[in-house]
Motif scaffolding. Structure first.
Motif, PDB file in Angstrom:
ATOM      1  N   GLU A  67      44.972  94.801  11.180  1.00  0.00           N
ATOM      2  CA  GLU A  67      45.083  93.454  10.624  1.00  0.00           C
ATOM      3  C   GLU A  67      43.980  93.244   9.576  1.00  0.00           C
ATOM      4  O   GLU A  67      42.861  93.730   9.753  1.00  0.00           O
ATOM      5  CB  GLU A  67      44.947  92.408  11.725  1.00  0.00           C
ATOM      6  N   PRO A  68      44.280  92.507   8.516  1.00  0.00           N
ATOM      7  CA  PRO A  68      43.250  92.232   7.506  1.00  0.00           C
ATOM      8  C   PRO A  68      41.984  91.602   8.105  1.00  0.00           C
ATOM      9  O   PRO A  68      40.874  91.972   7.714  1.00  0.00           O
ATOM     10  CB  PRO A  68      43.952  91.275   6.550  1.00  0.00           C
ATOM     11  N   ALA A  69      42.139  90.693   9.047  1.00  0.00           N
ATOM     12  CA  ALA A  69      40.975  90.043   9.656  1.00  0.00           C
ATOM     13  C   ALA A  69      40.125  91.052  10.423  1.00  0.00           C
ATOM     14  O   ALA A  69      38.892  90.960  10.441  1.00  0.00           O
ATOM     15  CB  ALA A  69      41.416  88.912  10.568  1.00  0.00           C
ATOM     16  N   TYR A  70      40.768  92.011  11.065  1.00  0.00           N
ATOM     17  CA  TYR A  70      40.049  93.051  11.811  1.00  0.00           C
ATOM     18  C   TYR A  70      39.142  93.836  10.868  1.00  0.00           C
ATOM     19  O   TYR A  70      37.983  94.095  11.171  1.00  0.00           O
ATOM     20  CB  TYR A  70      41.060  93.979  12.490  1.00  0.00           C
ATOM     21  N   ILE A  71      39.677  94.185   9.709  1.00  0.00           N
ATOM     22  CA  ILE A  71      38.900  94.935   8.716  1.00  0.00           C
ATOM     23  C   ILE A  71      37.774  94.064   8.154  1.00  0.00           C
ATOM     24  O   ILE A  71      36.650  94.530   7.980  1.00  0.00           O
ATOM     25  CB  ILE A  71      39.811  95.443   7.588  1.00  0.00           C
ATOM     26  N   ALA A  72      38.064  92.793   7.899  1.00  0.00           N
ATOM     27  CA  ALA A  72      37.050  91.890   7.351  1.00  0.00           C
ATOM     28  C   ALA A  72      35.848  91.762   8.285  1.00  0.00           C
ATOM     29  O   ALA A  72      34.709  91.650   7.832  1.00  0.00           O
ATOM     30  CB  ALA A  72      37.655  90.508   7.086  1.00  0.00           C
ATOM     31  N   HIS A  73      36.094  91.810   9.578  1.00  0.00           N
ATOM     32  CA  HIS A  73      35.007  91.698  10.551  1.00  0.00           C
ATOM     33  C   HIS A  73      34.300  93.037  10.775  1.00  0.00           C
ATOM     34  O   HIS A  73      33.256  93.079  11.420  1.00  0.00           O
ATOM     35  CB  HIS A  73      35.530  91.143  11.872  1.00  0.00           C
ATOM     36  N   ARG A  74      34.871  94.118  10.254  1.00  0.00           N
ATOM     37  CA  ARG A  74      34.296  95.459  10.385  1.00  0.00           C
ATOM     38  C   ARG A  74      34.306  96.175   9.022  1.00  0.00           C
ATOM     39  O   ARG A  74      34.873  97.247   8.865  1.00  0.00           O
ATOM     40  CB  ARG A  74      35.111  96.261  11.399  1.00  0.00           C
ATOM     41  N   PRO A  75      33.689  95.577   8.015  1.00  0.00           N
ATOM     42  CA  PRO A  75      33.783  96.122   6.656  1.00  0.00           C
ATOM     43  C   PRO A  75      33.055  97.443   6.457  1.00  0.00           C
ATOM     44  O   PRO A  75      33.247  98.089   5.421  1.00  0.00           O
ATOM     45  CB  PRO A  75      33.168  95.019   5.798  1.00  0.00           C
ATOM     46  N   ALA A  76      32.272  97.867   7.423  1.00  0.00           N
ATOM     47  CA  ALA A  76      31.618  99.172   7.294  1.00  0.00           C
ATOM     48  C   ALA A  76      32.654 100.275   7.127  1.00  0.00           C
ATOM     49  O   ALA A  76      32.386 101.302   6.503  1.00  0.00           O
ATOM     50  CB  ALA A  76      30.730  99.445   8.499  1.00  0.00           C
ATOM     51  N   MET A  77      33.868 100.049   7.656  1.00  0.00           N
ATOM     52  CA  MET A  77      34.943 101.035   7.511  1.00  0.00           C
ATOM     53  C   MET A  77      35.217 101.350   6.049  1.00  0.00           C
ATOM     54  O   MET A  77      35.655 102.443   5.716  1.00  0.00           O
ATOM     55  CB  MET A  77      36.243 100.530   8.159  1.00  0.00           C
ATOM     56  N   LEU A  78      34.975 100.392   5.191  1.00  0.00           N
ATOM     57  CA  LEU A  78      35.257 100.572   3.769  1.00  0.00           C
ATOM     58  C   LEU A  78      34.230 101.463   3.083  1.00  0.00           C
ATOM     59  O   LEU A  78      34.443 101.900   1.958  1.00  0.00           O
ATOM     60  CB  LEU A  78      35.317  99.217   3.069  1.00  0.00           C
ATOM     61  N   THR A  79      33.138 101.733   3.748  1.00  0.00           N
ATOM     62  CA  THR A  79      32.087 102.555   3.150  1.00  0.00           C
ATOM     63  C   THR A  79      32.170 104.012   3.587  1.00  0.00           C
ATOM     64  O   THR A  79      31.489 104.859   3.031  1.00  0.00           O
ATOM     65  CB  THR A  79      30.691 102.004   3.497  1.00  0.00           C
ATOM     66  N   TYR A  80      32.996 104.307   4.586  1.00  0.00           N
ATOM     67  CA  TYR A  80      33.106 105.674   5.092  1.00  0.00           C
ATOM     68  C   TYR A  80      34.054 106.505   4.241  1.00  0.00           C
ATOM     69  O   TYR A  80      35.007 105.986   3.658  1.00  0.00           O
ATOM     70  CB  TYR A  80      33.607 105.680   6.539  1.00  0.00           C
ATOM     71  N   SER A  81      33.819 107.800   4.229  1.00  0.00           N
ATOM     72  CA  SER A  81      34.670 108.732   3.505  1.00  0.00           C
ATOM     73  C   SER A  81      36.061 108.763   4.137  1.00  0.00           C
ATOM     74  O   SER A  81      36.200 108.900   5.354  1.00  0.00           O
ATOM     75  CB  SER A  81      34.055 110.131   3.558  1.00  0.00           C
ATOM     76  N   LEU A  82      37.065 108.660   3.302  1.00  0.00           N
ATOM     77  CA  LEU A  82      38.438 108.670   3.789  1.00  0.00           C
ATOM     78  C   LEU A  82      38.800 110.026   4.389  1.00  0.00           C
ATOM     79  O   LEU A  82      39.314 110.107   5.508  1.00  0.00           O
ATOM     80  CB  LEU A  82      39.393 108.313   2.654  1.00  0.00           C
ATOM     81  N   GLU A  83      38.521 111.081   3.656  1.00  0.00           N
ATOM     82  CA  GLU A  83      38.882 112.425   4.119  1.00  0.00           C
ATOM     83  C   GLU A  83      37.854 113.027   5.067  1.00  0.00           C
ATOM     84  O   GLU A  83      38.195 113.864   5.892  1.00  0.00           O
ATOM     85  CB  GLU A  83      39.090 113.358   2.917  1.00  0.00           C
ATOM     86  N   GLY A  84      36.610 112.603   4.958  1.00  0.00           N
ATOM     87  CA  GLY A  84      35.560 113.177   5.783  1.00  0.00           C
ATOM     88  C   GLY A  84      35.341 112.480   7.106  1.00  0.00           C
ATOM     89  O   GLY A  84      34.812 113.079   8.049  1.00  0.00           O
ATOM     90  N   ARG A  85      35.767 111.205   7.198  1.00  0.00           N
ATOM     91  CA  ARG A  85      35.491 110.471   8.430  1.00  0.00           C
ATOM     92  C   ARG A  85      36.663 109.630   8.929  1.00  0.00           C
ATOM     93  O   ARG A  85      37.038 109.714  10.093  1.00  0.00           O
ATOM     94  CB  ARG A  85      34.272 109.585   8.228  1.00  0.00           C
TER      95      ARG A  85
END
Length: 135
Positions: A67-85
């Motif tokens: 859910e968009p809200a789930y990501i908004a509350h955990r934005p660190a996910m946006l800083t991780y490598s897509l293929e590496g993590r």
């Protein structure tokens, strides 16, 4: 921490910040409040490229169905490598859940938080004999 935050926005004009906020809203289907929540936790998202944000959006929203809200509350996910993590962690957790090998219900985000060494110890090493391809 303040220095890192300052460096994230120091070279961005007000127009660029407004454009990035608009892009975040459209890409992640966030409200103004959700953008505020995400940026208050990880302001460096403003310095990420549109391409990088788009690819993470596609993975997190479309493939993982978060859910968009789930990501908004955990934005660190946006800083991780897509293929590496992000992808490898997701596929390991998904495989373990499908096979009933997780003792507790672990969220994807919880698994992401572990450093690689701890992730290996908790999720991969206990299942090396049964599923050697996990490593």
């Amino acid at each position: 921490m303040f220095r890192k935050i300052l460096l994230s926005v120091a070279f961005l004009s007000e127009e660029k910040i407004a454009a990035k906020v608009k892009y975040l809203k459209s890409t992640f289907s966030w409200s103004d409040t959700e953008v505020g929540i995400a940026l208050s936790k990880v302001l460096s998202v403003l310095s990420r490229s549109k391409n990088m944000l788009q690819r993470r959006s596609e993975f997190l929203l479309s493939e993982l169905k978060l859910e968009p809200a789930y990501i908004a509350h955990r934005p660190a996910m946006l800083t991780y490598s897509l293929e590496g993590r992000l992808r490898p962690c997701y596929y390991v957790v998904k495989f373990l859940k499908e096979n009933g090998w997780l003792a507790h219900i672990h969220s994807y985000y919880t698994a992401l938080l572990w450093i690689e060494k701890v992730f290996m110890e908790k999720y991969i090493c206990p299942h090396m004999k049964a599923a050697p391809h996990l490593a």
